[in-house]
Enzyme design. Structure first.
Site, PDB file in Angstrom:
ATOM      1  N   CYS A  98      10.530  -4.795 -12.233  1.00  0.00           N
ATOM      2  CA  CYS A  98       9.092  -4.275 -11.993  1.00  0.00           C
ATOM      3  C   CYS A  98       8.551  -5.278 -12.971  1.00  0.00           C
ATOM      4  CB  CYS A  98       8.655  -3.003 -12.542  1.00  0.00           C
ATOM      5  SG  CYS A  98       9.557  -1.602 -11.755  1.00  0.00           S
ATOM      6  N   HIS A 116       4.295   2.247 -13.084  1.00  0.00           N
ATOM      7  CA  HIS A 116       4.651   2.359 -11.802  1.00  0.00           C
ATOM      8  C   HIS A 116       5.475   3.737 -11.491  1.00  0.00           C
ATOM      9  CE1 HIS A 116       7.101   1.541  -8.166  1.00  0.00           C
ATOM     10  NE2 HIS A 116       8.007   1.389  -8.812  1.00  0.00           N
ATOM     11  N   HIS A 118       7.142   6.725  -9.182  1.00  0.00           N
ATOM     12  CA  HIS A 118       7.946   7.102  -7.644  1.00  0.00           C
ATOM     13  C   HIS A 118       7.318   8.468  -7.338  1.00  0.00           C
ATOM     14  CE1 HIS A 118      11.681   4.392  -8.134  1.00  0.00           C
ATOM     15  NE2 HIS A 118      10.397   3.810  -8.302  1.00  0.00           N
ATOM     16  N   GLU A 150     -14.841  15.339  -6.157  1.00  0.00           N
ATOM     17  CA  GLU A 150     -15.189  14.704  -7.585  1.00  0.00           C
ATOM     18  C   GLU A 150     -14.216  13.849  -8.536  1.00  0.00           C
ATOM     19  OE1 GLU A 150     -17.611  15.610 -10.989  1.00  0.00           O
ATOM     20  OE2 GLU A 150     -17.708  15.616  -9.008  1.00  0.00           O
ATOM     21  N   HIS A 207       7.957   4.341  -1.206  1.00  0.00           N
ATOM     22  CA  HIS A 207       8.357   4.028  -2.710  1.00  0.00           C
ATOM     23  C   HIS A 207       7.657   4.527  -3.683  1.00  0.00           C
ATOM     24  CE1 HIS A 207       9.661  -0.060  -5.329  1.00  0.00           C
ATOM     25  NE2 HIS A 207       9.581   1.144  -6.148  1.00  0.00           N
TER      26      HIS A 207
END
Length: 255
Positions: A98, A116, A118, A150, A207
């Site tokens: 990443c 990140h 999943h 909202e 992903h």
């Protein structure tokens, strides 16, 4: 990948719970309870001025420690995705794939944190879009849109803009296609950031999602808000409720 001759452990040793090397394991432990970083997947990175702290690859995120964290200098990096220079490398792990995607958020958006996940809700939303279930049908598979909810207020208006989105505003999140190797997503994530200059997130089909913010607080709250909206969107789809609606603003006495 290369590393400095000294391990520079002092970069990750601190009694301060808000130090990036302590904060990343703490955040990832919370994210694990939400199902965001299950099975060593996902990750988190924090930038503090020029120093970038990154969770490693292959570590159980709920068990991660400060000693597991990689540290690099943002200014010292080259354009190559595979030739990273680390100031500090843990002996037992590999750098996260990443990393170049995190660095894109730091260089292109001057973000202070990138997360990140999943998340299953993020994945499901991309599948719904792929199947033509978005507001624009099959022609709309590369953008998630929702309005008149909202929680949209949890997002900033965009890069270098002040204030947050409003209830009636439309939140737009680009979707990119997945690749066999995570680092190969970088060019597509950067293209999406260029096309959507105000976005704070990019979905990766089948992903997960990358979310960033000016600091840890903003990245975390925007990630939470986005996951809420993804789950809501999936449940709305089950009930054939549209994500985009035309609602007339309510007039108040102070309007």
């Amino acid at each position: 990948m290369s590393s400095d001759i000294s391990n520079n452990d002092h970069l990750v040793l601190s009694d301060n719970p808000d130090h990036p090397a302590n904060l990343i394991p703490s955040l990832c432990a919370k994210f694990w309870t939400l199902g965001w970083v299950t099975g060593t997947g996902g990750g988190c990175s924090i930038r503090e001025n020029d120093l970038v702290y990154i969770a490693p690859s292959g570590v159980q995120k709920e068990l991660m420690k400060a000693a597991d964290i990689y540290v690099l200098s943002l200014a010292a990096q080259t354009a190559s995705l595979r030739d990273r220079v680390y100031l500090r490398s843990p002996p037992c792990y590999k750098p996260s794939q990443c990393t170049p995607l995190f660095l894109a958020a730091f260089t292109k958006r001057r973000a202070g944190c990138c997360i990140h996940t999943h998340s299953q809700w993020a994945v499901l939303v991309t599948l719904i879009l792929e199947a033509g279930g978005g507001p624009g049908g099959a022609e709309d598979a590369r953008e998630f849109r929702i309005n008149n909810i909202e929680q949209i207020k949890g997002f900033g208006k965009g890069f270098e803009k002040s204030g947050n989105l409003g209830y009636h505003d439309t939140l737009r999140i680009p979707v990119i296609e997945n690749t066999a190797h995570e680092e190969d997503l970088t060019e597509f994530l950067e293209e999406a950031m260029d096309k959507y200059p105000d976005t704070y997130a990019v979905l990766v089909r089948r992903h997960g999602v990358y979310v960033w913010g000016d600091n840890v607080h903003k990245a975390k709250t925007q990630c939470e808000s986005l996951d809420y909206l993804f789950q809501l969107a999936v449940e709305m789809k089950k009930m054939s409720l549209p994500w985009i609606t035309d609602i007339t603003p309510v007039k108040t006495r102070r309007s």
